[in-house]
Design an enzyme around this catalytic site. Structure first.
Site, short mmCIF file in Angstrom:
data_model
loop_
_atom_site.label_atom_id
_atom_site.label_comp_id
_atom_site.label_asym_id
_atom_site.label_seq_id
_atom_site.Cartn_x
_atom_site.Cartn_y
_atom_site.Cartn_z
N ASP A 124 20.07 22.30 14.08
CA ASP A 124 19.37 21.67 14.67
C ASP A 124 18.01 22.69 15.26
OD1 ASP A 124 20.76 19.27 14.58
OD2 ASP A 124 21.63 19.48 16.36
N TYR A 149 30.29 28.67 15.47
CA TYR A 149 29.40 28.52 16.33
C TYR A 149 29.74 29.18 17.47
CZ TYR A 149 27.75 24.77 13.69
OH TYR A 149 27.41 23.75 12.53
N TYR A 194 30.08 17.95 14.00
CA TYR A 194 28.99 17.87 15.07
C TYR A 194 29.43 18.33 16.24
CZ TYR A 194 26.36 14.44 12.32
OH TYR A 194 25.69 13.85 11.34
#
Ligand SMILES: [Zn+2]
Ligand SMILES: [Zn+2]
Length: 440
Positions: free
Chosen positions: A270, A333, A402
């Site tokens: 993103d 992440y 996600y």
């Protein structure tokens, strides 16, 4: 076998002779109207090597002129024989003649276009090429007429022009014709009377890191003005000041003198997410004039940017684009989460280790994507408290997860999720991709 065998003929000589009599074909063509030597000869273009169609036409016309003079009884349009000095045949008055097949395009138009093509081509770096010709409707129909009249030996106008240009480039510039995958396609457009040159795209492979938040992977044009510039975008035409694509393309477009680029990433992060491991990408340079680029130099120019860093630039081809897009990459992440209430029992997050999670398409992308339920796996989760409200969480998960929603819960659309497990609410998420592992 009879004598024909000795002469090297295959098949029935007499039948072939009757079916493909040059004489008959030639007279049919010469009765269309005045036909120039080049067009007459093209009807026999596949006979004999090493001579031009113009020469073929000359031979055939001479032969028919001789036959006429010798008394062969045949009705022929005499404008085709203006230049002969017959002894016994009365010629009609000479008049201005234009070839009724090619309209004399070979006298001026085609040579001019070929010259232009050769001139334009010098601006490009290329080793292989292919020539194409676009005929206008009349030419196309007349060309068909010739090919119908002489189906066995006739050559098309396109083939003749393509061959002529090809020869000039091969001879003078030492380039090779490539029918499969040419670096340059040269089109002679006889409809619009122009030359078009289409270089094959250049594809450069590499990996990029995005070191800052707030820039997208690819350039987003302003939705309102579509890139022209308007009040909404501050006359920039773009939604963001720059993009990963823009930074990477800059030296490549400059070196290649290319028009623009197209960016293909192995997934994307993103806008507000940094990517701190090299994400594979292929950048396609459209309409490049130069092909032998110094990628090392491009790399160091890109890496002067504070926003993006690239590694291992190399040339590749179109085929790899598909494989980069299809590649499933597991990612790790790092998430800095600020919670609304003080953190308690952070250890509970261990239940997410190896957990299967059910994810309904996130609300934020629902307008662009189908609302489906998918299952993804959290391979590993690690965490530590930073402040009373803040935690640092490392999440290694399957491609296509996600992560923001895995943390926030997305109003119950992702289950289980970090917020639920901790019985807390998420105030802010800062996300970084820290590891990308490509599965082969
Ligand atoms: Zn002609
Ligand atoms: Zn705008």
């Amino acid at each position: 076998m009879g004598g024909g065998d000795k002469l090297g003929f295959k098949g029935d000589i007499s039948k072939d002779f009757l079916n493909d009599k040059i004489f008959r074909t030639a007279t049919e063509i010469l009765n269309i109207g005045y036909v120039c030597n080049r067009c007459l000869g093209r009807a026999f273009g596949k006979l004999l090597h090493g001579i031009t169609n113009e020469r073929r036409g000359e031979i055939v016309r001479d032969f028919i002129a001789l036959s006429l003079e010798a008394g062969v009884k045949i009705d022929l349009r005499m404008e085709n024989f203006q230049d002969y000095n017959f002894r016994w045949i009365q010629k009609t008055s000479s008049e201005e003649k234009k070839c009724s097949i090619c309209d004399d395009i070979f006298l001026e138009i085609v040579p001019k276009l070929i010259d232009e093509a050769i001139k334009n081509v010098r601006r490009y770096e290329f080793r292989t090429f292919l020539v194409g010709t676009i005929l206008n409707k009349t030419l196309y129909e007349k060309d068909e007429l010739i090919l119908r009249t002489s189906p066995k030996y006739g050559e098309s106008i396109k083939d003749e022009i393509n061959r002529d240009v090809g020869k000039r480039l091969e001879g003078k510039y030492d380039r090779t014709v490539d029918h499969e995958d040419p670096q340059l396609v040269i089109i002679l457009d006889l409809k619009r009377l122009e030359v078009e040159i289409k270089p094959k795209s250049l594809f450069v492979y590499g990996g990029y890191k995005k070191l800052v938040r707030g820039i997208p992977q690819t350039t987003w044009h302003c939705r309102r003005c579509r890139g022209k510039g308007c009040r909404a975008c501050g006359w920039k035409g773009k939604m963001y000041r720059t993009s990963v694509q823009q930074i990477i393309e800059k030296p490549l477009l400059k070196m290649s003198k290319g028009g623009k680029s197209s960016f293909h990433g192995a997934g994307r992060e993103d806008v507000d997410v940094r990517c701190l491991d090299y994400r594979p990408f292929i950048i396609e340079i459209l309409n490049p004039r130069m092909r032998n680029l110094d990628l090392q130099k491009a790399l160091s120019e890109i890496n002067r940017s504070k926003f993006v860093e690239v590694n291992d630039l190399r040339f590749t081809d179109k085929d790899e684009v598909a494989s980069i897009k299809e590649a499933k990459v597991d990612k790790t992440y790092k998430v800095i989460v600020t919670f609304k209430r003080p953190l308690k029992q952070l250890d509970r997050l261990k239940v997410l280790n190896g957990a299967k999670i059910a994810q309904q398409t996130p609300l934020r992308v629902l307008s662009r994507r189908a609302d489906i339920l998918r299952e993804r796996k959290v391979n590993k989760i690690e965490f530590r408290r930073l402040t009373r409200f803040k935690a640092e969480i490392f999440i290694e998960c399957e491609a296509g997860t996600y992560v923001k929603e895995l943390v926030s819960g997305d109003g119950g659309r992702t289950k289980p999720n970090v917020a639920d497990v901790l019985e807390n609410d998420v105030k802010k998420i800062l996300l970084d991709v820290v590891k990308i592992s490509r599965k082969e």
